[in-house]
Design a protein around this motif. Structure first.
Motif, PDB file in Angstrom:
ATOM      1  N   ILE A  48       5.167  -4.997   4.054  1.00 19.81           N
ATOM      2  CA  ILE A  48       4.548  -4.652   5.336  1.00 19.81           C
ATOM      3  C   ILE A  48       3.182  -5.317   5.464  1.00 19.81           C
ATOM      4  CG2 ILE A  48       3.557  -2.762   6.687  1.00 19.81           C
ATOM      5  CD1 ILE A  48       5.818  -0.977   5.544  1.00 19.81           C
ATOM      6  N   LEU A  49       2.378  -5.237   4.416  1.00 18.81           N
ATOM      7  CA  LEU A  49       1.041  -5.819   4.461  1.00 18.81           C
ATOM      8  C   LEU A  49       1.092  -7.333   4.615  1.00 18.81           C
ATOM      9  CD1 LEU A  49      -0.679  -3.689   1.672  1.00 18.81           C
ATOM     10  CD2 LEU A  49      -0.814  -3.372   4.152  1.00 18.81           C
ATOM     11  N   ALA A  50       2.077  -7.966   3.988  1.00 18.30           N
ATOM     12  CA  ALA A  50       2.205  -9.422   4.079  1.00 18.30           C
ATOM     13  C   ALA A  50       2.720  -9.868   5.438  1.00 18.30           C
ATOM     14  CB  ALA A  50       3.140  -9.935   2.982  1.00 18.30           C
ATOM     15  N   SER A  51       3.397  -8.984   6.156  1.00 19.36           N
ATOM     16  CA  SER A  51       4.034  -9.363   7.426  1.00 19.36           C
ATOM     17  C   SER A  51       3.033  -9.541   8.566  1.00 19.36           C
ATOM     18  CB  SER A  51       5.064  -8.305   7.833  1.00 19.36           C
ATOM     19  OG  SER A  51       4.425  -7.113   8.284  1.00 19.36           O
ATOM     20  N   GLY A  52       1.891  -8.875   8.478  1.00 16.90           N
ATOM     21  CA  GLY A  52       0.909  -8.927   9.555  1.00 16.90           C
ATOM     22  C   GLY A  52       1.192  -7.976  10.699  1.00 16.90           C
ATOM     23  N   VAL A  53       2.238  -7.155  10.611  1.00 20.16           N
ATOM     24  CA  VAL A  53       2.569  -6.210  11.673  1.00 20.16           C
ATOM     25  C   VAL A  53       1.542  -5.074  11.679  1.00 20.16           C
ATOM     26  CG1 VAL A  53       4.089  -4.766  10.262  1.00 20.16           C
ATOM     27  CG2 VAL A  53       4.473  -4.902  12.723  1.00 20.16           C
ATOM     28  N   ASP A  54       1.241  -4.533  12.858  1.00 21.75           N
ATOM     29  CA  ASP A  54       0.359  -3.376  12.942  1.00 21.75           C
ATOM     30  C   ASP A  54       0.991  -2.204  12.201  1.00 21.75           C
ATOM     31  OD1 ASP A  54      -1.530  -4.697  14.440  1.00 21.75           O
ATOM     32  OD2 ASP A  54      -0.751  -3.982  16.363  1.00 21.75           O
ATOM     33  N   TYR A  55       0.156  -1.356  11.590  1.00 21.96           N
ATOM     34  CA  TYR A  55       0.721  -0.294  10.767  1.00 21.96           C
ATOM     35  C   TYR A  55      -0.270   0.860  10.619  1.00 21.96           C
ATOM     36  CZ  TYR A  55      -2.505  -1.746   7.125  1.00 21.96           C
ATOM     37  OH  TYR A  55      -3.651  -2.043   6.443  1.00 21.96           O
ATOM     38  N   GLU A  56       0.282   1.976  10.172  1.00 19.00           N
ATOM     39  CA  GLU A  56      -0.511   3.066   9.619  1.00 19.00           C
ATOM     40  C   GLU A  56       0.158   3.509   8.334  1.00 19.00           C
ATOM     41  OE1 GLU A  56      -2.358   6.961  11.476  1.00 19.00           O
ATOM     42  OE2 GLU A  56      -0.310   7.369  10.787  1.00 19.00           O
ATOM     43  N   CYS A  57      -0.616   3.589   7.271  1.00 19.50           N
ATOM     44  CA  CYS A  57      -0.163   4.152   6.006  1.00 19.50           C
ATOM     45  C   CYS A  57      -0.637   5.597   5.956  1.00 19.50           C
ATOM     46  CB  CYS A  57      -0.733   3.353   4.836  1.00 19.50           C
ATOM     47  SG  CYS A  57      -0.358   4.020   3.203  1.00 19.50           S
ATOM     48  N   ARG A  58       0.237   6.516   5.524  1.00 21.57           N
ATOM     49  CA  ARG A  58      -0.195   7.914   5.479  1.00 21.57           C
ATOM     50  C   ARG A  58       0.415   8.627   4.275  1.00 21.57           C
ATOM     51  NH1 ARG A  58       2.661   8.014  10.756  1.00 21.57           N
ATOM     52  NH2 ARG A  58       4.871   7.979  10.257  1.00 21.57           N
ATOM     53  N   THR A  59      -0.275   9.661   3.833  1.00 24.09           N
ATOM     54  CA  THR A  59       0.168  10.468   2.705  1.00 24.09           C
ATOM     55  C   THR A  59       0.070  11.935   3.068  1.00 24.09           C
ATOM     56  OG1 THR A  59      -0.578   8.832   1.078  1.00 24.09           O
ATOM     57  CG2 THR A  59      -0.289  11.088   0.299  1.00 24.09           C
ATOM     58  N   THR A  60       1.173  12.660   2.912  1.00 24.76           N
ATOM     59  CA  THR A  60       1.151  14.114   3.044  1.00 24.76           C
ATOM     60  C   THR A  60       0.658  14.697   1.723  1.00 24.76           C
ATOM     61  OG1 THR A  60       2.949  14.152   4.654  1.00 24.76           O
ATOM     62  CG2 THR A  60       2.540  16.176   3.424  1.00 24.76           C
TER      63      THR A  60
END
Length: 246
Positions: A159-171
């Motif tokens: 995901i990080l290499a793709s350049g797509v917008d994102y949100e990483c989250r942890t419960t």
């Protein structure tokens, strides 16, 4: 003949649920949400246990969903695919391409369980919300599946290499992430290149695991831990039950 039949069956997305309108699932846009059947993990705090099994029963036929989306073109901005685990379905890429051709942006929510399939659909995706549940070497404690942390690491990297917008989250639940483990996880993610990160306080509502419910307490993680983590990321937030994102 058997291979042909399997191919035909695999062409239609197996949908376990559908929400025609959401103002929160895709950041800043109005979206419909498609819940895909199936997940190989059994996380105790899962709120969608009814989607864990992939069955032959398809209560929301994909063709019907497509018809409904065609009628809403121009009224909605995006379609978000989640689960279960959306990347478990071999028809996900074809479904995304079909929806994208209607003019919708594509969102994906994933636990990064299947990195190869995730990589294959990322070119079709405009935004990804992905979960990292604990430190990679301790993943089996949460998922119940040995070795589950390795594929997640690869999925996050993709995901990080793709350049797509994102949100990483942890419960965050104290039974799975002590303060020290949470800081360790945050440091690992920051080192990998995660810049957008959110912590989500465990919510007892909808959780079927009474042990986890009993061991949770309000306000975890505490503010001193949050203050240690926040500088590691460009965009950071904490979500607590009954409170606005902050």
């Amino acid at each position: 003949m058997r291979k042909l039949l399997l191919k035909e069956e695999g062409r239609l997305l197996r949908v376990g649920g559908y929400t025609p309108f959401s103002a929160t699932e895709y950041p800043g846009l109005l979206s419909a949400v498609v819940f895909v059947q199936g997940c190989p993990w059994r996380c105790g705090y899962c709120h969608n246990t009814h989607l864990q099994q992939r069955t032959r029963d398809n209560p929301n036929a994909w063709k019907g969903i497509v018809t409904r989306l065609e009628r809403r073109a121009g009224m909605l901005d995006a379609v978000v695919f989640c689960g279960g685990e959306a990347t478990m379905d071999p028809a996900l890429g074809e479904a995304m391409a079909q929806v994208r051709a209607m003019g919708f942006k594509i969102g994906l929510e994933t636990a990064c369980i299947y990195p190869a399939r995730l990589k294959s659909v990322l070119p079709l995706v405009d935004w990804v919300g992905f979960d990292v549940k604990t430190t990679f070497e301790r993943y089996a404690d949460v998922t119940g599946v040995a070795g589950s942390g390795g594929p997640v690491h690869d999925g996050v990297a993709a995901i990080l290499a793709s350049g797509v917008d994102y949100e990483c989250r942890t419960t965050v639940h104290p039974a799975h992430l002590s303060p020290a483990m949470l800081v360790e996880l945050a440091q690992t993610l920051s080192f990998m290149g995660v810049r957008n990160y959110a912590l989500q306080e465990f919510r007892a509502t909808g959780c079927a695991d009474e042990t986890l419910v009993a061991r949770a307490f309000p306000g975890y993680p505490q503010e001193d831990v949050v203050a240690e983590i926040a500088p590691l990321f460009d965009n950071f937030s904490v979500r607590r039950p009954g409170q606005a994102t902050g």
